[in-house]
Scaffold this active site. Sequence first.
Site, PDB file in Angstrom:
ATOM      1  N   GLY A   1       0.830  -1.205   0.000  1.00 45.04           N
ATOM      2  CA  GLY A   1       0.000   0.000   0.000  1.00 45.04           C
ATOM      3  C   GLY A   1       0.860   1.250   0.000  1.00 45.04           C
ATOM      4  CG  ASP A   2       0.277   3.947   2.195  1.00 44.09           C
ATOM      5  OD1 ASP A   2      -0.856   4.292   1.840  1.00 44.09           O
ATOM      6  OD2 ASP A   2       0.546   3.547   3.339  1.00 44.09           O
TER       7      ASP A   2
ATOM      8  CE  LYS B   1      -3.112   1.856  -3.736  1.00 46.42           C
ATOM      9  NZ  LYS B   1      -2.021   1.815  -2.753  1.00 46.42           N
TER      10      LYS B   1
ATOM     11  N   GLY C   1      -5.932   5.652   1.633  1.00 47.09           N
ATOM     12  CA  GLY C   1      -5.623   7.079   1.721  1.00 47.09           C
ATOM     13  C   GLY C   1      -4.796   7.416   0.504  1.00 47.09           C
ATOM     14  CG  HIS C   2      -5.776   6.393  -2.927  1.00 45.97           C
ATOM     15  ND1 HIS C   2      -6.559   5.743  -3.842  1.00 45.97           N
ATOM     16  CD2 HIS C   2      -5.242   5.421  -2.144  1.00 45.97           C
ATOM     17  CE1 HIS C   2      -6.511   4.434  -3.607  1.00 45.97           C
ATOM     18  NE2 HIS C   2      -5.724   4.225  -2.582  1.00 45.97           N
TER      19      HIS C   2
ATOM     20  CD  GLN D   1      -7.168  -1.124   0.938  1.00 45.80           C
ATOM     21  OE1 GLN D   1      -8.019  -1.609   0.218  1.00 45.80           O
ATOM     22  NE2 GLN D   1      -7.320   0.063   1.472  1.00 45.80           N
TER      23      GLN D   1
ATOM     24  CB  THR E   1      -2.814   8.968   3.537  1.00 48.77           C
ATOM     25  OG1 THR E   1      -1.570   8.711   2.887  1.00 48.77           O
ATOM     26  CG2 THR E   1      -3.482  10.143   2.888  1.00 48.77           C
ATOM     27  CB  THR E   2      -5.911   6.156   6.567  1.00 47.24           C
ATOM     28  OG1 THR E   2      -6.033   6.118   5.155  1.00 47.24           O
ATOM     29  CG2 THR E   2      -7.257   5.853   7.191  1.00 47.24           C
ATOM     30  CB  THR E   3      -3.757   5.699  10.942  1.00 51.02           C
ATOM     31  OG1 THR E   3      -2.568   5.233  10.300  1.00 51.02           O
ATOM     32  CG2 THR E   3      -4.914   4.782  10.608  1.00 51.02           C
ATOM     33  N   GLY E   4      -2.044   8.577  10.153  1.00 44.73           N
ATOM     34  CA  GLY E   4      -0.936   9.420  10.606  1.00 44.73           C
ATOM     35  C   GLY E   4       0.214   8.630  11.221  1.00 44.73           C
ATOM     36  NE  ARG E   5      -1.512   2.935  11.629  1.00 43.87           N
ATOM     37  CZ  ARG E   5      -1.953   1.722  11.334  1.00 43.87           C
ATOM     38  NH1 ARG E   5      -1.688   0.719  12.138  1.00 43.87           N
ATOM     39  NH2 ARG E   5      -2.650   1.503  10.239  1.00 43.87           N
TER      40      ARG E   5
ATOM     41  NE  ARG F   1       2.244   5.615   4.501  1.00 45.92           N
ATOM     42  CZ  ARG F   1       2.045   6.564   3.592  1.00 45.92           C
ATOM     43  NH1 ARG F   1       3.040   7.042   2.870  1.00 45.92           N
ATOM     44  NH2 ARG F   1       0.835   7.047   3.396  1.00 45.92           N
TER      45      ARG F   1
ATOM     46  N   GLY G   1       8.769  13.200  -7.589  1.00 45.26           N
ATOM     47  CA  GLY G   1       8.211  14.185  -6.661  1.00 45.26           C
ATOM     48  C   GLY G   1       6.722  13.948  -6.574  1.00 45.26           C
TER      49      GLY G   1
END
Length: 427
Positions: free
Chosen positions: A12-13, A16, A40-41, A223, A298-302, A304, A414
Amino acid sequence: MTVLAVIGAQWGDESKGKIVDLLAQRADVVVRFQGGSNAGHTVVNTKGKFALHLLPVGVLDPRIVSVIANGVVVDPEVVLSEIADLEARGIPVTNLKISDRAHIVMPYHRIQDQLQEQSRGEWKLGTTLRGIGPAYEDKAARDGLRVVDLMDLESLHERLAYIVGQKNRLFSAVFGAAPISFHDVFESVRAYADRLRPYVCDTVELLHDAYSAGKNIILEGAQATLLDVEFGTYPTVTSSSPSIGTACTGTGLPPKAIDRVVGIFKAYYSRVGNGPFPTELSGDLGHAIRERGGEYGTTTGRPRRVGWFDAVLGKYAAKINGFDYCIINALDVLDEFETVKICVGYEHDTGRIDRVPADVNLLSRCRPIYEDMPGWRTPTTAARSFEDLPPRAQAYIDRIGQLIGCPSAIVTVGLHRDCTITRVPLL
Ligand code: GDP
Ligand code: IMO
Ligand code: MG
């Protein structure tokens, strides 16, 4: 006329969202076909910066028909708040279509996701807590509610009362949690139903009409292959199958309709949540990649987890999806390194492994065998053609293509839409 599937090839991430936004300039229809608001796109284009969770990236251009197809699990609250956010930013959402066959993420699914995660203890998956797993569980158990059910509240009433009763028995007996109120659930559904109604239609018919009319259609994966409930690093996966098969089962388009399948990669690997990650980098190198790549969920701010490119995993994803081309994003993130590494196999106590084992405990104990390549140590963000890239960066990209068995069509340097090198036009 082309039907193009854009598939996440890692965990994921992979960007996409950015690629769909880029290619959508030549598309008529953009379709989300699986997953839900766990996605989270990120998109950065002339209109600003956006992070879309459930709406297809096509919504940023009102000319495009954006479809949430049957394979998606739809959280009405997220759909409506994303629409409101876009409209507040001056982007009217007039061309959105939601499948009447899509399943609904209900308020109790979010609660269940949380309760299940808490009770898993050391086997916690690190889900996004968006209720995705429980919604797909209920779909397979035949206890799900579909968008079409929301369109007939009278018929829904009794069945929903039964389902809420079952959920309350589960919550109290298994998790010792407080019951939810049927009245509250029903009222929230009633509130959403009328607001969703204008977008709801039979998207199987709509997509077949678009296909027959020769429209350019992008199937926007969410995903990715290594999070696939079939092919991913089970059990630390999501509950849908983000690989190519769902581009058909999640839309109603037949396999023969899909002209091209592209695999989306970053120039390194990242993962949010738990599970094996053979090339994971900790320490300064990991920190540098995380900061340069802005690698925060993007979804949870965790934050990566990040690591070197793993060509064993890459080849596996290419095989399963039959990628015609790969797209390598975020090459610029590696601009400063003296050496860049690609994992070409694993070493295990039992010997060398060159495939992706089903046993995640085995995968966790695999040590990567690296091929070292000299870094280019030159900024690449201004490059707009492959020849603009330093020769060592070109060699890195081509080596990845060679190892995973598919050529690269696009390289990005970029996050902005303009930071793109197109080697092969895809639409
Ligand atoms: P998606 O879920 O596949 O659409 O990807 P996300 O938007 O969740 O995550 C993509 C991540 O990669 C973000 O953290 C971006 O900041 C980063 N990213 C993507 N492309 C580039 C790029 O070309 N350069 C840099 N520096 N970062 C990138
Ligand atoms: P996009 O579309 C990265 C991960 C979660 C967790 C696991 C299960 O932005 O690439 P879930 O909530 O789906 O039950 O969580 O899957 N996960 C993602 N990781 N990008 C995503 O989507 C993800 N969607 C789910 O972090 O490890
Ligand atoms: Mg994402």
